[in-house]
Write a protein that holds these residues in place. Structure first.
Motif, PDB file in Angstrom:
ATOM      1  N   MET A  62      18.594   2.208 -20.249  1.00  0.00           N
ATOM      2  CA  MET A  62      19.234   2.268 -21.584  1.00  0.00           C
ATOM      3  C   MET A  62      18.305   2.350 -22.486  1.00  0.00           C
ATOM      4  O   MET A  62      18.071   3.179 -23.493  1.00  0.00           O
ATOM      5  CB  MET A  62      20.127   1.384 -21.658  1.00  0.00           C
ATOM      6  N   ALA A  63      17.339   1.500 -22.349  1.00  0.00           N
ATOM      7  CA  ALA A  63      16.143   1.293 -23.628  1.00  0.00           C
ATOM      8  C   ALA A  63      15.328   2.585 -23.191  1.00  0.00           C
ATOM      9  O   ALA A  63      14.862   2.836 -24.380  1.00  0.00           O
ATOM     10  CB  ALA A  63      15.471   0.048 -23.191  1.00  0.00           C
ATOM     11  N   ASN A  64      15.135   2.973 -22.070  1.00  0.00           N
ATOM     12  CA  ASN A  64      14.123   4.061 -21.957  1.00  0.00           C
ATOM     13  C   ASN A  64      14.738   5.266 -22.394  1.00  0.00           C
ATOM     14  O   ASN A  64      14.004   6.099 -23.043  1.00  0.00           O
ATOM     15  CB  ASN A  64      13.752   4.298 -20.461  1.00  0.00           C
ATOM     16  N   PHE A  65      15.877   5.380 -22.391  1.00  0.00           N
ATOM     17  CA  PHE A  65      16.681   6.714 -23.025  1.00  0.00           C
ATOM     18  C   PHE A  65      16.383   6.763 -24.646  1.00  0.00           C
ATOM     19  O   PHE A  65      16.257   7.777 -25.286  1.00  0.00           O
ATOM     20  CB  PHE A  65      18.272   6.730 -22.673  1.00  0.00           C
ATOM     21  N   VAL A  76      13.012  17.374 -23.339  1.00  0.00           N
ATOM     22  CA  VAL A  76      13.588  17.688 -21.924  1.00  0.00           C
ATOM     23  C   VAL A  76      12.608  17.126 -20.848  1.00  0.00           C
ATOM     24  O   VAL A  76      13.091  16.616 -19.965  1.00  0.00           O
ATOM     25  CB  VAL A  76      13.759  19.324 -21.792  1.00  0.00           C
ATOM     26  N   TYR A  77      11.281  17.655 -20.760  1.00  0.00           N
ATOM     27  CA  TYR A  77      10.341  17.210 -19.855  1.00  0.00           C
ATOM     28  C   TYR A  77      10.088  15.662 -19.898  1.00  0.00           C
ATOM     29  O   TYR A  77      10.081  15.058 -18.704  1.00  0.00           O
ATOM     30  CB  TYR A  77       9.003  17.804 -20.152  1.00  0.00           C
ATOM     31  N   SER A  78      10.395  15.024 -21.120  1.00  0.00           N
ATOM     32  CA  SER A  78      10.262  13.754 -21.075  1.00  0.00           C
ATOM     33  C   SER A  78      11.377  12.873 -20.317  1.00  0.00           C
ATOM     34  O   SER A  78      11.279  11.884 -19.786  1.00  0.00           O
ATOM     35  CB  SER A  78      10.079  13.046 -22.658  1.00  0.00           C
ATOM     36  N   PHE A  79      12.479  13.505 -20.339  1.00  0.00           N
ATOM     37  CA  PHE A  79      13.831  12.948 -19.828  1.00  0.00           C
ATOM     38  C   PHE A  79      13.550  13.196 -18.273  1.00  0.00           C
ATOM     39  O   PHE A  79      14.017  12.305 -17.395  1.00  0.00           O
ATOM     40  CB  PHE A  79      15.129  13.607 -20.187  1.00  0.00           C
ATOM     41  N   THR A 111       6.181  11.910 -22.958  1.00  0.00           N
ATOM     42  CA  THR A 111       6.272  10.694 -22.702  1.00  0.00           C
ATOM     43  C   THR A 111       7.173   9.978 -21.784  1.00  0.00           C
ATOM     44  O   THR A 111       8.003  10.843 -21.130  1.00  0.00           O
ATOM     45  CB  THR A 111       6.563   9.799 -24.128  1.00  0.00           C
ATOM     46  N   GLY A 112       7.309   8.908 -21.446  1.00  0.00           N
ATOM     47  CA  GLY A 112       8.400   8.020 -20.537  1.00  0.00           C
ATOM     48  C   GLY A 112       8.676   6.990 -21.115  1.00  0.00           C
ATOM     49  O   GLY A 112       8.791   7.056 -22.384  1.00  0.00           O
ATOM     50  N   GLY A 113       9.388   6.060 -20.448  1.00  0.00           N
ATOM     51  CA  GLY A 113       9.985   4.969 -21.026  1.00  0.00           C
ATOM     52  C   GLY A 113       9.030   3.625 -20.974  1.00  0.00           C
ATOM     53  O   GLY A 113       7.877   3.672 -20.882  1.00  0.00           O
ATOM     54  N   GLY A 114       9.565   2.526 -21.460  1.00  0.00           N
ATOM     55  CA  GLY A 114       8.680   1.245 -21.375  1.00  0.00           C
ATOM     56  C   GLY A 114       7.751   1.259 -22.473  1.00  0.00           C
ATOM     57  O   GLY A 114       8.000   1.887 -23.576  1.00  0.00           O
ATOM     58  N   LEU A 124      11.495  10.686 -16.915  1.00  0.00           N
ATOM     59  CA  LEU A 124      12.250   9.372 -16.745  1.00  0.00           C
ATOM     60  C   LEU A 124      13.115   9.285 -15.584  1.00  0.00           C
ATOM     61  O   LEU A 124      13.072   8.141 -15.046  1.00  0.00           O
ATOM     62  CB  LEU A 124      13.306   9.219 -18.053  1.00  0.00           C
ATOM     63  N   PHE A 125      13.703  10.203 -15.334  1.00  0.00           N
ATOM     64  CA  PHE A 125      14.423  10.257 -13.830  1.00  0.00           C
ATOM     65  C   PHE A 125      13.709  10.222 -12.774  1.00  0.00           C
ATOM     66  O   PHE A 125      13.940   9.343 -11.626  1.00  0.00           O
ATOM     67  CB  PHE A 125      15.223  11.606 -13.987  1.00  0.00           C
ATOM     68  N   VAL A 126      12.398  10.944 -12.706  1.00  0.00           N
ATOM     69  CA  VAL A 126      11.648  10.865 -11.616  1.00  0.00           C
ATOM     70  C   VAL A 126      10.963   9.578 -11.663  1.00  0.00           C
ATOM     71  O   VAL A 126      10.866   8.735 -10.404  1.00  0.00           O
ATOM     72  CB  VAL A 126      10.295  11.715 -11.746  1.00  0.00           C
TER      73      VAL A 126
END
Length: 291
Positions: free
Chosen positions: A163-166, A183-186, A42-45, A189-191
């Motif tokens: 912050m919310a995405n973390f 780990v892949y989800s993070f 997953t990702g953020g948002g 997030l960074f990419v």
């Protein structure tokens, strides 16, 4: 006659914006549905929240996205205005529809390698959201929150979401109980944040021209007439020849850079010109200064 022409121009602008917003949302969902969701990454948002709920309950991402975004749009109505919120609602409906189609079509990832798949998915999603925002749209959710904060503060789109995405990404571990996927989800997030900022800031990039020419008056006149942009004369003093001269200062959007360069070359191909990227430009025809 002029009013009819203006109406046609406005309609064309709206159609063009809607087209690119739709393309951006399609790219966003494609990156998510075809490369990330099948691997349970997953990702953020709001899409990230919807994905986590999907992994836990199998409620379709499109339905959750629609419900959560509708709530946030209702909250943002007074702050961001009716026009923006109506636009956001339209984007949300399109996004939810695309997610419903994407989940039905992409039951397996297009790329077998998990790492490459999530990198591609994150980059595509970020590119899509960048295109949508630059043309006046958004993907709802945290984009709405970011834009509400951005209305009053000069804060990067990526930082507002960070912050919310973390928290959203971290919560996926309690559903999947898989450290590798976390780990892949993070990584996603960074990419995503990195590419989104590049796309959004790159679209708004401005350039500063410093022109040293004996034909600066003519260059300035053409800039004003052809591009409807202003220019400023600065007083310069040559260190070598000890002569005063006018230096032409021009601030131009990314889309005007080539045309400004062409005008300078056509009028005085021997002009001495420096072109630099500007971090931010505030004022008429540019961004609004926010504190």
């Amino acid at each position: 006659m002029k009013k009819i022409s203006d109406v046609k121009l406005n309609i064309w602008k709206e159609v063009k914006s809607f087209f690119f917003i739709t393309i951006g949302l399609a790219i966003f969902v494609f990156g998510w549905s075809a490369f990330m969701t099948p691997f349970e990454v997953t990702g953020g948002g709001v899409a990230g929240i919807a994905s986590v709920l999907y992994f836990a309950t199998k409620i379709p991402i499109g339905i959750t996205t629609l419900v959560l975004n509708a709530i946030l749009i209702a909250i943002a109505w007074k702050i961001l205005g009716t026009r923006f919120c109506v636009n956001s609602l339209i984007c949300t409906v399109i996004l939810s529809l695309f997610f419903s189609i994407g989940q039905a079509v992409f039951t397996k990832p297009l790329v077998d390698d998990m790492f490459m798949s999530v990198i591609i998915g994150a980059a595509l999603s970020a590119t899509g959201v960048g295109i949508a925002i630059n043309w006046g749209g958004n993907t709802g959710g945290l984009d709405i929150i970011a834009l509400m904060i951005g209305k009053y503060r000069n804060i990067s789109y990526g930082k507002v979401n960070m912050m919310a995405n973390f928290i959203i990404v971290g919560s996926s571990f309690f559903i999947l109980h898989d450290v590798q996927k976390l780990v892949y989800s993070f990584v996603v997030l960074f990419v995503y944040m990195f590419v989104a900022d590049i796309v959004i800031d790159g679209y708004r990039q401005t350039y500063q021209f410093m022109v040293f020419s004996r034909k600066n008056d003519e260059i300035a006149a053409h800039i004003t007439q052809e591009l409807h942009r202003g220019a400023t004369f600065l007083k310069g003093y040559g260190a070598y020849n000890r002569q005063e001269s006018d230096v032409l200062l021009i601030i131009a959007h990314r889309s005007d850079k080539v045309r400004v360069t062409r005008i300078i070359k056509e009028i005085d191909s021997s002009a001495f010109v420096t072109i630099t990227k500007t971090a931010s430009v505030f004022g008429k025809n540019f961004d609004t200064l926010k504190l």
